[in-house]
Design a protein around this motif. Structure first.
Motif, mmCIF file in Angstrom:
data_model
loop_
_atom_site.group_PDB
_atom_site.id
_atom_site.type_symbol
_atom_site.label_atom_id
_atom_site.label_comp_id
_atom_site.label_asym_id
_atom_site.label_seq_id
_atom_site.Cartn_x
_atom_site.Cartn_y
_atom_site.Cartn_z
ATOM 1 N N ALA A 203 0.819 -1.225 0.000
ATOM 2 C CA ALA A 203 0.000 0.000 0.000
ATOM 3 C C ALA A 203 0.850 1.271 0.000
ATOM 4 N N GLY A 204 2.078 1.158 -0.509
ATOM 5 C CA GLY A 204 2.952 2.327 -0.577
ATOM 6 C C GLY A 204 2.724 3.174 -1.815
ATOM 7 N N VAL A 205 2.039 2.617 -2.792
ATOM 8 C CA VAL A 205 1.709 3.349 -4.024
ATOM 9 C C VAL A 205 0.216 3.181 -4.295
ATOM 10 N N PRO A 206 -0.381 4.045 -5.127
ATOM 11 C CA PRO A 206 -1.823 3.967 -5.370
ATOM 12 C C PRO A 206 -2.239 2.639 -6.014
ATOM 13 N N PHE A 207 -3.441 2.215 -5.681
ATOM 14 C CA PHE A 207 -4.041 1.015 -6.284
ATOM 15 C C PHE A 207 -4.597 1.407 -7.649
ATOM 16 N N PRO A 208 -4.092 0.812 -8.738
ATOM 17 C CA PRO A 208 -4.542 1.239 -10.064
ATOM 18 C C PRO A 208 -5.847 0.562 -10.496
ATOM 19 N N ILE A 209 -6.738 1.330 -11.042
ATOM 20 C CA ILE A 209 -7.963 0.809 -11.649
ATOM 21 C C ILE A 209 -8.016 1.370 -13.076
ATOM 22 N N TYR A 210 -8.068 0.476 -14.044
ATOM 23 C CA TYR A 210 -8.142 0.873 -15.451
ATOM 24 C C TYR A 210 -9.565 0.614 -15.948
ATOM 25 N N THR A 211 -10.053 1.473 -16.817
ATOM 26 C CA THR A 211 -11.442 1.317 -17.250
ATOM 27 C C THR A 211 -11.597 1.317 -18.767
ATOM 28 N N ALA A 212 -12.591 0.568 -19.204
ATOM 29 C CA ALA A 212 -13.008 0.565 -20.609
ATOM 30 C C ALA A 212 -14.529 0.429 -20.590
ATOM 31 N N ILE A 213 -15.137 0.477 -21.750
ATOM 32 C CA ILE A 213 -16.572 0.199 -21.825
ATOM 33 C C ILE A 213 -16.820 -0.892 -22.859
ATOM 34 N N ILE A 214 -17.832 -1.687 -22.565
ATOM 35 C CA ILE A 214 -18.244 -2.736 -23.492
ATOM 36 C C ILE A 214 -19.077 -2.073 -24.570
ATOM 37 N N THR A 215 -18.802 -2.389 -25.832
ATOM 38 C CA THR A 215 -19.487 -1.686 -26.911
ATOM 39 C C THR A 215 -20.993 -1.805 -26.775
ATOM 40 N N LYS A 216 -21.639 -0.757 -27.214
ATOM 41 C CA LYS A 216 -23.040 -0.509 -26.905
ATOM 42 C C LYS A 216 -23.984 -1.565 -27.479
ATOM 43 N N LYS A 217 -24.869 -2.007 -26.623
ATOM 44 C CA LYS A 217 -25.956 -2.885 -27.025
ATOM 45 C C LYS A 217 -27.201 -2.410 -26.285
ATOM 46 N N ASP A 218 -26.950 -1.803 -25.121
ATOM 47 C CA ASP A 218 -28.012 -1.276 -24.271
ATOM 48 C C ASP A 218 -28.101 0.239 -24.484
ATOM 49 N N PRO A 219 -29.140 0.878 -23.914
ATOM 50 C CA PRO A 219 -29.262 2.345 -24.075
ATOM 51 C C PRO A 219 -28.082 3.125 -23.509
ATOM 52 N N VAL A 220 -27.393 2.550 -22.522
ATOM 53 C CA VAL A 220 -26.238 3.232 -21.921
ATOM 54 C C VAL A 220 -25.001 2.360 -22.072
ATOM 55 N N PHE A 221 -23.825 2.990 -21.959
ATOM 56 C CA PHE A 221 -22.579 2.230 -21.994
ATOM 57 C C PHE A 221 -22.422 1.448 -20.694
ATOM 58 N N GLN A 222 -21.775 0.306 -20.769
ATOM 59 C CA GLN A 222 -21.529 -0.520 -19.588
ATOM 60 C C GLN A 222 -20.029 -0.574 -19.323
#
Length: 277
Positions: free
Chosen positions: A45-64
């Motif tokens: 825990a000496g450095v930040p915990f990384p979280i990387y994000t993407a979205i699943i291509t649209k099939k629903d009214p909003v991005f997931q």
């Protein structure tokens, strides 16, 4: 990847370039650095915990949204997560059916930075905001519609769908998941911070989005709406004039479960120095 029947795309090449440029470390091959190798670095825990994000291509009214971190990858929307080293393997009803090696961290960075994998319509929406001449907007819009390429994605990254055959997954019949840069949805990725159990106390937002030129915190406003739509708690954030201040702080005195939000737009701090850029 070809030998293990994994789909290939331009993002694989992009990932190779990113790794060669940014992941040079001692005598380690940058193409062999993986996402899960970061677990060793963050365990103290000496450095930040990384979280990387993407979205699943649209099939629903909003991005997931789709999340990558050193321990696991997945999505609340898919109702499933797998160990980060298992991304790309073929799965059937929740079980791995092969032992394909880990994806490189460069490839993950390629996915998360793949703005060029927007659809024609999404790309046009971004560009059209910069076009002041309305007749030109109409012409371009009609061309895209006429060519029937609105939903066409130019270079999406593709991975085997690990929820294939799982009854709870909304994509259970889909063999491949196409993943693109989450910035298409918003460039202020607050959503992953509100995943159940994270209990974040303070959120520091560095906003360098292009829309700041308009004098409005467009990306922040979109992110706030997303969090509230998912039932997340935020303090009352006054967007009026927020892009003109070098720093704004918001908190809820009555509810300690609401995180403090500190917002830094990329604007000049004149009280520090008129000359400093």
């Amino acid at each position: 990847k070809f030998m293990f029947g994994q789909p290939l795309s331009v993002i694989d090449i992009f990932g190779i370039f990113l790794a060669s440029t940014f992941l040079k470390y001692k005598n380690v091959d940058p193409q062999k650095i993986t996402l899960e190798s970061q677990a060793e670095i963050i365990k103290s825990a000496g450095v930040p915990f990384p979280i990387y994000t993407a979205i699943i291509t649209k099939k629903d009214p909003v991005f997931q949204w789709f999340e990558f971190n050193p321990y696991e990858v997945g999505s609340d929307y898919l109702k499933g997560y797998i160990p980060s080293w298992a991304l790309g393997r073929k799965f059937k009803e929740g079980e791995s059916v092969n032992e394909a090696p880990s994806q490189s961290l460069g490839y993950i960075l390629g996915i998360c930075g793949s703005a060029m994998s927007a659809s024609a319509k999404e790309a046009f929406d971004v560009v059209s905001a910069e076009i002041g001449f309305k007749p030109l907007k109409k012409v371009l819009d009609s061309v895209i519609k006429g060519l029937k390429i609105e939903a066409k994605r130019f270079f999406p990254a593709k991975v085997n769908n690990f929820t294939m055959g799982m009854l709870d997954s909304p994509r259970r019949t889909q063999k491949i998941l196409a993943l693109v840069d989450a910035g298409i949805d918003t460039n202020v990725p607050l959503l992953p911070l509100f995943r159940k159990g994270r209990n974040v106390d303070v959120i520091i937002i560095f906003d360098a989005s292009d829309t700041l030129k308009t004098g409005q915190a467009v990306e922040l406003e979109k992110a706030i709406k997303m969090v509230k739509d998912k039932g997340g708690k935020l303090p009352e954030i006054n967007l009026e004039g927020i892009t003109e201040k070098p720093c704004s702080v918001f908190f809820d005195e009555k509810d300690p479960d609401v995180p403090t939000v500190i917002y830094f737009p990329m604007v000049k701090n004149k009280s520090y120095s008129d000359a400093f850029d």
